[in-house]
Structure formats: C-alpha cells, structure tokens
Motif scaffolding. Sequence first.
Motif, PDB file in Angstrom:
ATOM      1  N   UNK A  51       1.321  -2.868  -9.382  1.00 45.61           N
ATOM      2  CA  UNK A  51       2.542  -2.868 -10.184  1.00 45.61           C
ATOM      3  C   UNK A  51       3.303  -1.547 -10.072  1.00 45.61           C
ATOM      4  N   UNK A  52       2.769  -0.605  -9.296  1.00 44.45           N
ATOM      5  CA  UNK A  52       3.384   0.716  -9.171  1.00 44.45           C
ATOM      6  C   UNK A  52       3.974   0.859  -7.772  1.00 44.45           C
ATOM      7  N   UNK A  53       5.271   1.099  -7.727  1.00 44.11           N
ATOM      8  CA  UNK A  53       6.001   1.166  -6.454  1.00 44.11           C
ATOM      9  C   UNK A  53       5.533   2.325  -5.578  1.00 44.11           C
ATOM     10  N   UNK A  54       5.538   2.086  -4.275  1.00 43.50           N
ATOM     11  CA  UNK A  54       5.268   3.153  -3.309  1.00 43.50           C
ATOM     12  C   UNK A  54       6.519   3.494  -2.512  1.00 43.50           C
ATOM     13  N   UNK A  55       7.600   2.719  -2.695  1.00 47.89           N
ATOM     14  CA  UNK A  55       8.781   2.900  -1.842  1.00 47.89           C
ATOM     15  C   UNK A  55      10.010   3.423  -2.573  1.00 47.89           C
ATOM     16  N   UNK A  78      -5.169   7.886  -4.216  1.00 44.46           N
ATOM     17  CA  UNK A  78      -5.059   6.567  -3.588  1.00 44.46           C
ATOM     18  C   UNK A  78      -3.937   6.528  -2.547  1.00 44.46           C
ATOM     19  N   UNK A  79      -3.298   7.669  -2.301  1.00 44.71           N
ATOM     20  CA  UNK A  79      -2.281   7.731  -1.263  1.00 44.71           C
ATOM     21  C   UNK A  79      -0.836   7.773  -1.732  1.00 44.71           C
ATOM     22  N   UNK A  80      -0.596   7.757  -3.031  1.00 42.97           N
ATOM     23  CA  UNK A  80       0.777   7.838  -3.538  1.00 42.97           C
ATOM     24  C   UNK A  80       1.357   9.228  -3.298  1.00 42.97           C
ATOM     25  N   UNK A  81       2.622   9.279  -2.873  1.00 39.68           N
ATOM     26  CA  UNK A  81       3.297  10.560  -2.636  1.00 39.68           C
ATOM     27  C   UNK A  81       4.657  10.621  -3.326  1.00 39.68           C
ATOM     28  N   UNK A  82       4.991   9.605  -4.112  1.00 38.98           N
ATOM     29  CA  UNK A  82       6.323   9.457  -4.702  1.00 38.98           C
ATOM     30  C   UNK A  82       6.320   9.573  -6.218  1.00 38.98           C
TER      31      UNK A  82
END
Length: 104
Positions: A51-55, A78-82
């Motif tokens: 449910x959490x955007x990566x883009x 977990x790889x999120x950068x935003x």
Amino acid sequence: MQEITVEELKRMKDAGEDFQLIDVREDFEYEMSNLEGKNIPLGGVLIETDKISKDKPVVVMCRSGKRSAMAIMQLEAQGYTNLYNLQGGILAWADQIDPSISVY
C-alpha cells in the motif's frame, strides 16, 4: 534520512503535488486528528508495503516524528528510497499550521 517540514508539506498539499501521506499512528490517534493520509500503524508497516508507493514521494508522519522515523528505517531496509519523515509530526502541524486540530 530525508526529512520535510510541516511548512513544506502544507505547500505540497496546497499545490496539489502528487505524493502519498502515510500516518503510522494507531487507529485511535488517527481518528482523533489526521491530515487525510493513509493510516498504517507502525506495527503493520512491513506487512502492508503493497500500500506504500515506490514511484512517487511518500511523506511518513506520526505524533512527533519518532515512530515515522522508525517506519522509514524499516522501509528503507526493504529498498525504499522515496521516503520523507515529517519533522515534529502532527504536533508540529497543530503548532505551526492548524491549531484547531486535536492533539494529545
């Protein structure tokens, strides 16, 4: 960790920018007062990553900024950068932007 001020968040909201707001407080806290973000309590953040955007930019908030910082650390692993932590959380929003909202 990237951070954002309540003034910057207000500008983004007012400008209609494309971002996601995630509130990691508990349900009862969210029901008391919120900024219309998606409520995903801290304990469920890793379970609900779908449910959490990566883009697009994601602003993560809580009461004071501590739980949201923990959520961001977990998500960045977990790889999120935003992700952006809302400095001071809803307490800062009530203090600097909208004193009419209920805080505790």
